[in-house]
Design a protein around this motif. Structure first.
Motif, PDB file in Angstrom:
ATOM      1  N   ALA A 138       0.840  -1.211   0.000  1.00 20.10           N
ATOM      2  CA  ALA A 138       0.000   0.000   0.000  1.00 20.10           C
ATOM      3  C   ALA A 138       0.873   1.259   0.000  1.00 20.10           C
ATOM      4  N   ILE A 139       1.985   1.212   0.727  1.00 20.21           N
ATOM      5  CA  ILE A 139       2.890   2.374   0.750  1.00 20.21           C
ATOM      6  C   ILE A 139       3.498   2.601  -0.633  1.00 20.21           C
ATOM      7  N   ILE A 140       3.845   1.502  -1.310  1.00 14.70           N
ATOM      8  CA  ILE A 140       4.379   1.639  -2.670  1.00 14.70           C
ATOM      9  C   ILE A 140       3.318   2.243  -3.594  1.00 14.70           C
ATOM     10  N   ALA A 141       2.075   1.769  -3.432  1.00 22.73           N
ATOM     11  CA  ALA A 141       0.981   2.313  -4.248  1.00 22.73           C
ATOM     12  C   ALA A 141       0.805   3.807  -3.978  1.00 22.73           C
ATOM     13  N   LEU A 142       0.927   4.176  -2.717  1.00 23.00           N
ATOM     14  CA  LEU A 142       0.807   5.581  -2.323  1.00 23.00           C
ATOM     15  C   LEU A 142       1.895   6.411  -3.005  1.00 23.00           C
ATOM     16  N   GLU A 143       3.113   5.861  -3.025  1.00 23.85           N
ATOM     17  CA  GLU A 143       4.234   6.550  -3.689  1.00 23.85           C
ATOM     18  C   GLU A 143       3.950   6.738  -5.180  1.00 23.85           C
ATOM     19  N   GLU A 144       3.172   5.806  -5.728  1.00 29.28           N
ATOM     20  CA  GLU A 144       2.844   5.878  -7.157  1.00 29.28           C
ATOM     21  C   GLU A 144       1.657   6.793  -7.425  1.00 29.28           C
ATOM     22  N   GLY A 145       1.170   7.442  -6.389  1.00 25.55           N
ATOM     23  CA  GLY A 145       0.098   8.414  -6.585  1.00 25.55           C
ATOM     24  C   GLY A 145      -1.300   7.837  -6.475  1.00 25.55           C
ATOM     25  N   LEU A 146      -1.404   6.634  -5.962  1.00 25.17           N
ATOM     26  CA  LEU A 146      -2.731   6.048  -5.760  1.00 25.17           C
ATOM     27  C   LEU A 146      -3.144   6.235  -4.309  1.00 25.17           C
ATOM     28  N   GLU A 147      -4.437   6.198  -4.066  1.00 24.02           N
ATOM     29  CA  GLU A 147      -4.887   6.170  -2.675  1.00 24.02           C
ATOM     30  C   GLU A 147      -5.209   4.724  -2.320  1.00 24.02           C
ATOM     31  N   PRO A 148      -4.448   4.138  -1.393  1.00 26.13           N
ATOM     32  CA  PRO A 148      -4.686   2.734  -1.072  1.00 26.13           C
ATOM     33  C   PRO A 148      -5.856   2.519  -0.118  1.00 26.13           C
ATOM     34  N   ASN A 149      -6.460   1.351  -0.240  1.00 26.28           N
ATOM     35  CA  ASN A 149      -7.383   0.845   0.775  1.00 26.28           C
ATOM     36  C   ASN A 149      -6.669  -0.363   1.374  1.00 26.28           C
ATOM     37  N   TYR A 150      -6.167  -0.173   2.561  1.00 24.58           N
ATOM     38  CA  TYR A 150      -5.330  -1.168   3.237  1.00 24.58           C
ATOM     39  C   TYR A 150      -6.218  -2.294   3.765  1.00 24.58           C
TER      40      TYR A 150
END
Lengths: 225, 308
Positions: free
Chosen positions: B65-77
């Motif tokens: 999820a943190i990697i996704a966040l870095e990619e500009g996505l909003e994660p749902n953990y």
């Protein structure tokens, strides 16, 4: 054998107080042996409940009956002609017995009167100690007859852990460390090699409801396709 | 605002939400996560990061999820009850929040026997409804499950799953009600194929006032092929694939089945947009992340609203 302990009277009261006629059913098996739910305990508990309900002005009548074992349908038949006269059943059997009773008489509420606590041994009269958790993969062979699943608070298979304190468990100075006990026993038997090798992670067999069929009966109960 | 996540802002503003999914890799292949993230960017409001889904070990959901966040996505953990006890859960919840995660989905998790460690001990220390409540109490009361105060509480937008297609059907809406009462801010449903049952379930949820208390996102998984549809029908517990879906896929050329699957999904999405009580769609394009832009386009959910 299975060991059980009666629930607090108040909890039993709260479960049954809206019913007028209660049949307390004892079990002549394990709970009778550990003095939690046999014939004698049925009478004692009914007397206590009667007294309590009288003092609290709750209208309710109690009757009692003890079957040989509640974990067998044949024995459960012994109350078949009585059940219809009652509004609920109060089972003093272990959890298995309560469930089988409920399965046999699905139209009537069945309440448990005891907490099923463990598989254990008789230490003294009325004193019992847990020894087995029925994990289904007995390791007592290499642990000198001491169960690490039950008796080690962390259930370790390669103990003892660093919390061992003067031969006692870190959770209580009253509780012997299972792995110190294992070590002492194996050492005395010159079998320490048994615990020198790394024990691989347990393949837990008790994560779904289990059924066993004994070998000589396999054919009889073979599934018909 | 309870958490101020992008999803929460979108839902509160009354937009029809569109969320996606990204499964972490079975290894440390970070590039794989980043590649999967690319087609989702700007196409969905939030991306579910699954937690050891189907009981197979994967990169932990908070890490992916943190990697996704870095990619500009909003994660749902996503967090399942199968693999960790209440101590580990609360610790991960604190850590995840500190790294910028703002949505959490509380799940029981598939039983370990379905995965590749079938004899693992299932933890299930608490269940999904208890987990929802624990996260809510951490947020709103600032307290751990054990009662102690939290020094700077984590503020998550809390999600839960619902399956309208499991028996007993009439009880399903009451289980939803329990999740809402426990603190679920939003719901993502199981993949929907049986629209009749879905309509009945959402009607019950409307009648009980549940859709005023929580946001329901309807789960949609486009069928990639007839084989997938048959597999889902026969092999996946809790999924109800009516014969008409099978027949529609069987009725087209094998090369056109994926297209037909997307077409069915888009028809569903069109209906959900008009359905009272449905606040959005959760698109589970399983191992089909690169198709999400096309599906979003065809489902007419673009452009996605940009919130402050």
């Amino acid at each position: 054998m299975v060991k059980a302990k009666r629930k607090p009277l108040e909890e039993i009261r709260d479960a049954i107080k809206s019913y007028k006629r209660v049949l307390t059913v004892g079990c002549g098996g394990c709970v009778s042996v550990c003095m939690a739910g046999g014939l004698k305990e049925v009478n004692t508990m009914n007397a206590e409940l009667k007294q309590m309900f009288k003092e609290e002005n709750i209208e309710c009548s109690f009757d009692g009956f003890t079957v040989e074992r509640q974990c067998n349908m044949e024995f459960l038949e012994d109350v078949a002609d009585k059940v219809g006269k009652f509004d609920c059943l109060l089972s003093m059997a272990c959890g298995a017995g309560v469930q089988y009773m409920s399965e046999r008489y699905p139209d009537i509420p069945v309440f448990p009167a005891v907490n099923t606590v463990f598989i254990g041994v008789d230490k003294e009269i009325g004193v019992y100690e847990e020894k087995c958790r029925a994990c289904g993969e007995c390791v007592l062979g290499y642990t000198g007859g001491v169960c690490p699943v039950t008796r080690c608070a962390k259930g370790l298979f390669n103990g003892p852990c660093g919390g061992t304190n003067k031969g006692k468990c870190e959770v209580s100075s009253e509780v012997p460390c299972a792995w110190v006990t294992i070590y002492d026993r194996l050492k005395a038997q010159n079998r320490l090699d048994d615990i020198l090798k790394i024990q691989q992670p347990m393949q837990w067999q008790n994560q779904v409801q289990r059924t066993i069929i004994q070998e000589p009966y396999k054919e009889r109960y073979a599934k018909q396709d | 605002m309870k958490a101020g996540s992008n999803l929460e802002k979108i839902l509160r503003a009354g937009h029809f939400a569109f969320t996606g999914e990204l499964g972490p890799p079975r290894g440390c292949n970070v590039e794989h996560v980043r590649e999967k993230a690319v087609p989702l960017k700007g196409m969905v409001d939030m991306v579910n990061i699954t937690d050891n889904q189907t009981a197979m070990v994967r990169m932990s959901s908070w890490a992916a999820a943190i990697i996704a966040l870095e990619e500009g996505l909003e994660p749902n953990y996503q967090m399942v009850c199968r693999d960790r006890n209440r101590l580990a859960m609360q610790a991960d919840i604190l850590g995840a929040y500190c790294h910028g995660l703002r949505n959490i989905l509380c799940l029981s998790g598939d039983h370990q026997q379905f995965g590749d460690h079938p004899n693992a001990k299932g933890v299930y220390d608490i269940d999904s409804i208890q987990l929802i409540n624990m996260v809510k109490n951490m947020r709103d009361e600032g307290k751990f499950a054990g009662g102690a105060e939290i020094d700077v509480p984590p503020k998550f937008f809390i999600g839960a799953a619902a399956n309208p297609f499991g028996e007993p059907y009439e009880w399903r809406v009451h289980r939803l009600a329990k999740k809402v009462a426990a603190g679920a801010d939003f719901i993502q449903t199981q993949c929907i194929y049986n629209m009749d049952l879905m309509r009945e379930w959402i009607k019950q949820a409307n009648d009980m006032g549940l859709t005023e208390k929580t946001y329901i996102l309807a789960g949609v998984t486009p069928m990639k092929s007839l084989g997938m549809a048959k597999y889902m029908k026969n092999r996946v517990p809790g999924i109800d694939v009516p014969d008409e879906v099978i027949n529609r896929l069987a009725g087209v050329d094998k090369k056109k089945q994926a297209d037909e699957g997307i077409k069915i999904a888009c028809e569903q999405i069109e209906e959900f947009k008009e359905t009272k009580g449905i606040a959005g769609v959760h698109l589970m394009a399983i191992e089909w992340e690169h198709k999400v832009p096309e599906i979003a386009e065809r489902a007419k959910v673009l452009p996605r609203p940009v919130m402050d």
